[in-house]
Design a protein around this motif. Structure first.
Motif, mmCIF file in Angstrom:
data_model
loop_
_atom_site.group_PDB
_atom_site.id
_atom_site.type_symbol
_atom_site.label_atom_id
_atom_site.label_comp_id
_atom_site.label_asym_id
_atom_site.label_seq_id
_atom_site.Cartn_x
_atom_site.Cartn_y
_atom_site.Cartn_z
ATOM 1 N N GLY B 184 -24.365 -4.464 22.713
ATOM 2 C CA GLY B 184 -23.231 -4.252 21.810
ATOM 3 C C GLY B 184 -22.097 -3.480 22.463
ATOM 4 O O GLY B 184 -20.964 -3.498 21.963
ATOM 5 N N ARG B 186 -20.517 -4.301 24.920
ATOM 6 C CA ARG B 186 -19.444 -5.258 25.260
ATOM 7 C C ARG B 186 -18.387 -5.275 24.167
ATOM 8 O O ARG B 186 -17.188 -5.259 24.423
ATOM 9 C CB ARG B 186 -20.022 -6.670 25.405
ATOM 10 C CG ARG B 186 -21.062 -6.786 26.466
ATOM 11 C CD ARG B 186 -21.717 -8.173 26.429
ATOM 12 N NE ARG B 186 -22.989 -8.138 27.130
ATOM 13 C CZ ARG B 186 -23.853 -9.135 27.207
ATOM 14 N NH1 ARG B 186 -23.580 -10.285 26.590
ATOM 15 N NH2 ARG B 186 -24.975 -9.015 27.866
ATOM 16 N N ALA B 187 -18.872 -5.335 22.917
ATOM 17 C CA ALA B 187 -17.944 -5.384 21.781
ATOM 18 C C ALA B 187 -17.248 -4.036 21.594
ATOM 19 O O ALA B 187 -16.061 -3.980 21.277
ATOM 20 C CB ALA B 187 -18.688 -5.790 20.512
ATOM 21 N N LEU B 188 -17.970 -2.945 21.816
ATOM 22 C CA LEU B 188 -17.371 -1.625 21.574
ATOM 23 C C LEU B 188 -16.314 -1.285 22.614
ATOM 24 O O LEU B 188 -15.288 -0.677 22.296
ATOM 25 C CB LEU B 188 -18.458 -0.547 21.537
ATOM 26 C CG LEU B 188 -19.509 -0.734 20.434
ATOM 27 C CD1 LEU B 188 -20.357 0.519 20.304
ATOM 28 C CD2 LEU B 188 -18.850 -1.077 19.105
ATOM 29 N N ALA B 190 -14.524 -3.490 24.117
ATOM 30 C CA ALA B 190 -13.382 -4.339 23.734
ATOM 31 C C ALA B 190 -12.646 -3.746 22.533
ATOM 32 O O ALA B 190 -11.417 -3.859 22.432
ATOM 33 C CB ALA B 190 -13.858 -5.756 23.427
ATOM 34 N N MET B 191 -13.384 -3.106 21.604
ATOM 35 C CA MET B 191 -12.719 -2.450 20.461
ATOM 36 C C MET B 191 -11.834 -1.311 20.943
ATOM 37 O O MET B 191 -10.807 -1.017 20.322
ATOM 38 C CB MET B 191 -13.739 -1.919 19.457
ATOM 39 C CG MET B 191 -14.261 -2.999 18.518
ATOM 40 S SD MET B 191 -15.446 -2.349 17.298
ATOM 41 C CE MET B 191 -14.347 -1.393 16.219
#
Lengths: 214, 214
Positions: B184, B186-188, B190-191
């Motif tokens: 996760g 990766r998503a954080l 990017a956030m």
């Protein structure tokens, strides 16, 4: 306004219902005219709704919405014909989700590229605005949340197009957070993954991002 | 509790102030002992604060925080010595930001990898929890926002470690949204890019994510 929606899935149908509720005309496009889900949707929403092929929808709309499976965007664009997108705002609500390894999905396009950028490269004369990809479709129209309204994060190269999408989002009941040019789609598609993982992990899909102010 | 913070930048110093305010002991580590910023920070916060090398901080802490420049994590880990991390919670507050092409930054590690996963691979016996990487450091401790409190998104492989970080986040004044295992990150990360782009574009850096409920 005349809206063309490419895609008959939950996202396209939910957006279509919102546009119709706001008094717009909507044509929903699929691989072929007379698609079962499109016909069902037209029967459900009634006045102002019609259906046809991807090409029919793209030609019909003054504003267009990409609501196919994200990985199928290039094929849908090819079927619709690039010419029909020229000069128009194209809301990209898709995510290039890869479920080949089960849940949670990953992004089939990631890192230094995104579905949004891919779409803008395919359609250089369209004004692609990434939007409606970081929220659950059942809350697209007039969302009701505690401490709401939620915010939609958008990205795109054309400032005027983004202003129009922000106006539309306000009509739908959302605040707008602009994160700049279309390369921001990388972050927004990853935010979809964060949303999916958070909701899937807790079993509560009724969640939405807000960008708080002091 | 004894906390070791690796890194003397704004993120490490802000987290350190929060830990001290909560009554914890904090050792801030840098490439060498007596780092100017670390000494300044110790003088500023006073009781409970100390400084030293990366290795000193890693050995001191029962819980550790990675707060270096994200792309420098492997070097800092090597200087600290992997053994000192074994069995400990390691909060990864870093982002692998690449400013080589100016603003907005991109991610030096992205796509099918992330700084968080890289750190977990380097330190298989540490319990890496990605946290404090999607918010501005000036609001880390007791954030005050309209419609607040904001939510911190976290990811990590160890459920108990994440529970402890969630408790800590509550002490700091944040809600927690768990997005699953360390992939996760990766998503954080990017956030973080979405946050930076939204704030940089509007000139307002006093913004924070919240994950609304119905």
């Amino acid at each position: 306004m005349k809206i063309g929606i490419l895609g008959t899935g939950d996202v396209g149908r939910a957006l279509g219902r919102g546009f119709i509720a706001l008094g717009h005309e909507v044509k929903m496009g699929a691989r072929s005219a007379g698609h079962e889900k499109a016909l069902e949707w037209v029967a459900e929403v009634g006045e102002g709704a019609s259906e046809g092929t991807f090409a029919d929808a793209a030609r019909f709309g003054e504003m267009l919405v990409m609501a196919t499976l994200g990985v199928a965007n290039p094929e849908a664009v090819e079927m619709a014909g690039a010419e029909a997108f020229a000069g128009k705002i194209l809301i990209d609500a898709t995510n290039p989700l890869d479920f080949s390894k089960g849940f949670p999905p990953t992004l089939a396009i990631a890192g230094n590229d995104s579905a949004g950028e891919t779409l803008q490269r395919l359609l250089p004369r369209a004004k692609v605005v990434k939007a409606f990809n970081t929220a659950g479709n059942r809350h697209f129209f007039r969302p009701k949340f505690q401490d709401g309204p939620p915010d939609m994060f958008i990205a795109g190269n054309d400032a005027e197009a983004k202003n129009k999408v922000a106006d539309l989002l306000a009509d739908f009941g959302w605040g707008t957070v602009d994160i700049g040019d279309i390369t921001g789609a990388r972050a927004l598609e990853a935010m979809c993954i964060a949303w999916v993982r958070a909701c899937g992990g807790s079993g509560n899909w009724d969640r939405a991002f807000k960008f708080l102010r002091t």
